[in-house]
Design a protein around this motif. Structure first.
Motif, mmCIF file in Angstrom:
data_model
loop_
_atom_site.group_PDB
_atom_site.id
_atom_site.type_symbol
_atom_site.label_atom_id
_atom_site.label_comp_id
_atom_site.label_asym_id
_atom_site.label_seq_id
_atom_site.Cartn_x
_atom_site.Cartn_y
_atom_site.Cartn_z
ATOM 1 N N ALA A 147 0.847 -1.193 0.000
ATOM 2 C CA ALA A 147 0.000 0.000 0.000
ATOM 3 C C ALA A 147 0.882 1.242 0.000
ATOM 4 O O ALA A 147 1.848 1.348 0.752
ATOM 5 C CB ALA A 147 -0.913 0.004 1.231
ATOM 6 N N SER A 148 0.582 2.202 -0.869
ATOM 7 C CA SER A 148 1.306 3.466 -0.993
ATOM 8 C C SER A 148 2.754 3.264 -1.431
ATOM 9 O O SER A 148 3.604 4.106 -1.212
ATOM 10 C CB SER A 148 1.287 4.251 0.332
ATOM 11 N N GLN A 149 3.044 2.139 -2.061
ATOM 12 C CA GLN A 149 4.416 1.836 -2.476
ATOM 13 C C GLN A 149 4.734 2.502 -3.806
ATOM 14 O O GLN A 149 3.937 2.485 -4.729
ATOM 15 C CB GLN A 149 4.578 0.322 -2.611
ATOM 16 N N LYS A 150 5.910 3.065 -3.907
ATOM 17 C CA LYS A 150 6.374 3.611 -5.174
ATOM 18 C C LYS A 150 7.021 2.513 -5.995
ATOM 19 O O LYS A 150 7.442 1.496 -5.468
ATOM 20 C CB LYS A 150 7.367 4.748 -4.920
ATOM 21 N N ALA A 151 7.100 2.711 -7.294
ATOM 22 C CA ALA A 151 7.577 1.662 -8.206
ATOM 23 C C ALA A 151 8.924 1.126 -7.765
ATOM 24 O O ALA A 151 9.857 1.871 -7.499
ATOM 25 C CB ALA A 151 7.684 2.234 -9.626
ATOM 26 N N GLY A 152 9.004 -0.213 -7.671
ATOM 27 C CA GLY A 152 10.260 -0.870 -7.330
ATOM 28 C C GLY A 152 10.624 -0.822 -5.870
ATOM 29 O O GLY A 152 11.654 -1.337 -5.468
ATOM 30 N N GLY A 153 9.774 -0.237 -5.028
ATOM 31 C CA GLY A 153 10.134 -0.025 -3.638
ATOM 32 C C GLY A 153 9.971 -1.217 -2.744
ATOM 33 O O GLY A 153 10.469 -1.212 -1.631
ATOM 34 N N GLY A 154 9.276 -2.264 -3.182
ATOM 35 C CA GLY A 154 9.000 -3.367 -2.277
ATOM 36 C C GLY A 154 9.689 -4.655 -2.611
ATOM 37 O O GLY A 154 9.362 -5.684 -2.062
ATOM 38 N N ARG A 155 10.676 -4.618 -3.487
ATOM 39 C CA ARG A 155 11.307 -5.851 -3.953
ATOM 40 C C ARG A 155 11.943 -6.628 -2.811
ATOM 41 O O ARG A 155 11.902 -7.843 -2.792
ATOM 42 C CB ARG A 155 12.369 -5.525 -4.999
ATOM 43 N N ALA A 156 12.576 -5.911 -1.852
ATOM 44 C CA ALA A 156 13.257 -6.603 -0.766
ATOM 45 C C ALA A 156 12.292 -6.957 0.362
ATOM 46 O O ALA A 156 12.662 -7.648 1.280
ATOM 47 C CB ALA A 156 14.389 -5.741 -0.241
ATOM 48 N N ILE A 157 11.059 -6.460 0.292
ATOM 49 C CA ILE A 157 10.105 -6.660 1.372
ATOM 50 C C ILE A 157 9.241 -7.888 1.122
ATOM 51 O O ILE A 157 8.979 -8.672 2.021
ATOM 52 C CB ILE A 157 9.224 -5.401 1.531
ATOM 53 N N ARG A 158 8.800 -8.070 -0.103
ATOM 54 C CA ARG A 158 7.998 -9.235 -0.445
ATOM 55 C C ARG A 158 8.410 -9.743 -1.820
ATOM 56 O O ARG A 158 8.709 -8.966 -2.723
ATOM 57 C CB ARG A 158 6.500 -8.917 -0.391
ATOM 58 N N GLY A 159 8.394 -11.080 -1.980
ATOM 59 C CA GLY A 159 8.867 -11.664 -3.225
ATOM 60 C C GLY A 159 7.820 -12.474 -3.959
ATOM 61 O O GLY A 159 8.165 -13.287 -4.809
ATOM 62 N N ASP A 160 6.542 -12.229 -3.648
ATOM 63 C CA ASP A 160 5.490 -13.019 -4.283
ATOM 64 C C ASP A 160 4.999 -12.373 -5.566
ATOM 65 O O ASP A 160 5.196 -11.191 -5.828
ATOM 66 C CB ASP A 160 4.315 -13.219 -3.321
ATOM 67 N N LYS A 161 4.333 -13.186 -6.375
ATOM 68 C CA LYS A 161 3.605 -12.725 -7.564
ATOM 69 C C LYS A 161 2.123 -12.879 -7.242
ATOM 70 O O LYS A 161 1.714 -13.895 -6.650
ATOM 71 C CB LYS A 161 3.962 -13.582 -8.781
ATOM 72 N N ILE A 162 1.308 -11.906 -7.642
ATOM 73 C CA ILE A 162 -0.094 -11.938 -7.225
ATOM 74 C C ILE A 162 -1.044 -11.658 -8.391
ATOM 75 O O ILE A 162 -0.663 -11.093 -9.416
ATOM 76 C CB ILE A 162 -0.379 -10.923 -6.102
ATOM 77 N N LEU A 163 -2.286 -12.077 -8.182
ATOM 78 C CA LEU A 163 -3.368 -11.809 -9.129
ATOM 79 C C LEU A 163 -4.648 -11.672 -8.331
ATOM 80 O O LEU A 163 -4.937 -12.484 -7.447
ATOM 81 C CB LEU A 163 -3.509 -12.954 -10.134
ATOM 82 N N TRP A 164 -5.446 -10.633 -8.630
ATOM 83 C CA TRP A 164 -6.713 -10.413 -7.945
ATOM 84 C C TRP A 164 -7.841 -11.062 -8.743
ATOM 85 O O TRP A 164 -7.935 -10.863 -9.954
ATOM 86 C CB TRP A 164 -6.992 -8.914 -7.793
ATOM 87 N N VAL A 165 -8.681 -11.826 -8.072
ATOM 88 C CA VAL A 165 -9.788 -12.497 -8.752
ATOM 89 C C VAL A 165 -11.088 -12.311 -7.976
ATOM 90 O O VAL A 165 -11.094 -12.207 -6.747
ATOM 91 C CB VAL A 165 -9.517 -14.008 -8.949
ATOM 92 N N GLU A 166 -12.184 -12.279 -8.712
ATOM 93 C CA GLU A 166 -13.520 -12.195 -8.117
ATOM 94 C C GLU A 166 -14.087 -13.575 -7.810
ATOM 95 O O GLU A 166 -14.903 -13.740 -6.918
ATOM 96 C CB GLU A 166 -14.480 -11.480 -9.084
ATOM 97 N N GLY A 167 -13.665 -14.560 -8.612
ATOM 98 C CA GLY A 167 -14.238 -15.899 -8.503
ATOM 99 C C GLY A 167 -15.332 -16.145 -9.519
ATOM 100 O O GLY A 167 -15.861 -17.255 -9.608
ATOM 101 N N SER A 168 -15.685 -15.115 -10.284
ATOM 102 C CA SER A 168 -16.728 -15.247 -11.296
ATOM 103 C C SER A 168 -16.145 -15.253 -12.714
ATOM 104 O O SER A 168 -16.883 -15.391 -13.692
ATOM 105 C CB SER A 168 -17.736 -14.096 -11.170
ATOM 106 N N GLU A 169 -14.833 -15.120 -12.832
ATOM 107 C CA GLU A 169 -14.194 -15.106 -14.146
ATOM 108 C C GLU A 169 -14.233 -16.497 -14.779
ATOM 109 O O GLU A 169 -14.319 -17.515 -14.074
ATOM 110 C CB GLU A 169 -12.725 -14.662 -14.008
ATOM 111 N N PRO A 170 -14.200 -16.567 -16.106
ATOM 112 C CA PRO A 170 -14.131 -17.883 -16.766
ATOM 113 C C PRO A 170 -12.926 -18.668 -16.264
ATOM 114 O O PRO A 170 -11.827 -18.124 -16.144
ATOM 115 C CB PRO A 170 -13.979 -17.513 -18.258
ATOM 116 N N GLY A 171 -13.122 -19.924 -15.976
ATOM 117 C CA GLY A 171 -12.045 -20.756 -15.470
ATOM 118 C C GLY A 171 -11.786 -20.620 -13.992
ATOM 119 O O GLY A 171 -10.823 -21.195 -13.474
ATOM 120 N N CYS A 172 -12.640 -19.872 -13.289
ATOM 121 C CA CYS A 172 -12.462 -19.670 -11.838
ATOM 122 C C CYS A 172 -13.688 -20.141 -11.055
ATOM 123 O O CYS A 172 -13.941 -19.677 -9.934
ATOM 124 C CB CYS A 172 -12.198 -18.200 -11.528
ATOM 125 N N GLU A 173 -14.450 -21.064 -11.630
ATOM 126 C CA GLU A 173 -15.690 -21.500 -10.984
ATOM 127 C C GLU A 173 -15.433 -22.150 -9.625
ATOM 128 O O GLU A 173 -16.188 -21.920 -8.661
ATOM 129 C CB GLU A 173 -16.441 -22.472 -11.888
#
Length: 325
Positions: A147-173
């Protein structure tokens, strides 16, 4: 605690078996652990007896499966049951209510966290895992940001890759089905978790640590009153061995001398308070680690947070983005 992910790993984990009967008391005995060098408060809380220490110094939290919550009808036969004995027909709604009222709510109110193992069963968890894997292979994931992070500022803090989903998208039943099941548990708990009035939630954040030794440093999900009150995490890691793979979620309950180590086991569901009561970290992962996180909102705090945010935007004093659901 052994992994619960493989086809042959359908036995209940030892810690879950200890939750038959007085589950909250069992959780207290196993959950509390004083790391080396820590001080016990006021003479200290009793050291847990029995279970072996976790791979990184903390004791692993126990977990109940939906069929093992005290008093839940349809519980699986115990290890001592005669061959061929069958559990009575389950009543899913009634079972879920009892799980919440007799296990989830007491554990949350006593310790600020709760674990439920074998939440959906191996077959449904496998379907969800395949959907998450397909999303990951589609290259839609992005670097996790703060939250409130500037570009490239969190690389050493977290190393995950993420995706936001609603659960209603095709293939997310099946992901959608998981979210509905989470929502139902929270609905049953609403009004019984302190002052909170839970009236909404965030999109689901699907996260992947790529297994290159990255983690997420100690942090608080909601340090500034943004409305999030409960963090709910569902894990999808088969045959996970924390001695080899790391990736433990370590929780540092505020004002306590003990910690809780939670292994990211397949079909495991975790709840904990999102505010400053539960600083936590994801320790370095050396295998691909999947988790799905949902945050539930307290209605009053969320409304107040949105009001403050709009006032700051109008005054031109912030560049932060508050997720408007």
């Amino acid at each position: 605690m052994a992994s619960s992910g493989g086809e042959a790993a359908q036995q209940q984990p030892p810690a879950a078996a200890q939750l038959r009967g007085d589950s909250v008391e069992s959780m207290r005995r196993i959950f509390i652990h004083h790391p080396p060098g820590s001080r016990q408060e006021g003479g200290g809380e009793e050291q847990p007896a029995g279970p072996a220490a976790g791979p990184l110094g903390g004791l692993l939290c126990p977990a109940a499966s939906p069929a093992e919550a005290p008093g839940v009808e349809g519980a699986s036969p115990s290890a001592g049951s005669p061959p061929g004995s069958k559990a009575p027909l389950r009543e899913p709604r009634r079972d879920a209510q009892r799980l919440v009222l007799r296990y989830v709510v007491p554990c949350m109110n006593a310790y600020g966290l709760c674990i439920v193992d074998h939440f959906l069963g191996h077959r449904m968890a496998e379907k969800i895992f395949q959907e998450v894997l397909a999303l990951h292979l589609s290259d839609k994931f992005q670097d996790g940001a703060l939250a409130s992070q500037k570009a490239g500022g969190g690389r050493a803090i977290r190393g995950d890759k993420i995706l936001w989903v609603e659960g209603s998208e095709p293939g997310c039943e099946n992901i959608g089905y998981l979210l509905k099941r989470m929502d139902k548990l929270i609905m049953y708990a609403d009004g019984k978790l302190g002052r909170y009035k839970i009236r909404g939630r965030h999109k689901a954040m699907v996260a992947c640590y790529p297994g290159n030794g990255t983690g997420y440093v100690r942090h608080v999900d909601n340090p500034n009153g943004d409305g999030r009150c409960i963090t709910c995490i569902y894990y999808l890691n088969k045959n996970w061995d924390s001695k080899l793979h790391g990736g433990i979620l370590r929780i540092f309950p505020e004002g306590k001398s003990y910690v809780a180590d939670v292994e990211p086991l397949f079909d495991r569901l975790l709840f904990f308070w999102s505010d400053r009561r539960n600083p936590h970290e994801v320790q370095p992962s050396y295998a691909t680690r999947y988790a799905m996180t949902v945050w539930y909102f307290d209605a009053e705090e969320r409304a107040e947070a949105k009001k403050k945010f709009r006032n700051l935007v109008d005054a031109g004093k912030t560049e932060a983005v508050l997720n408007e659901d």
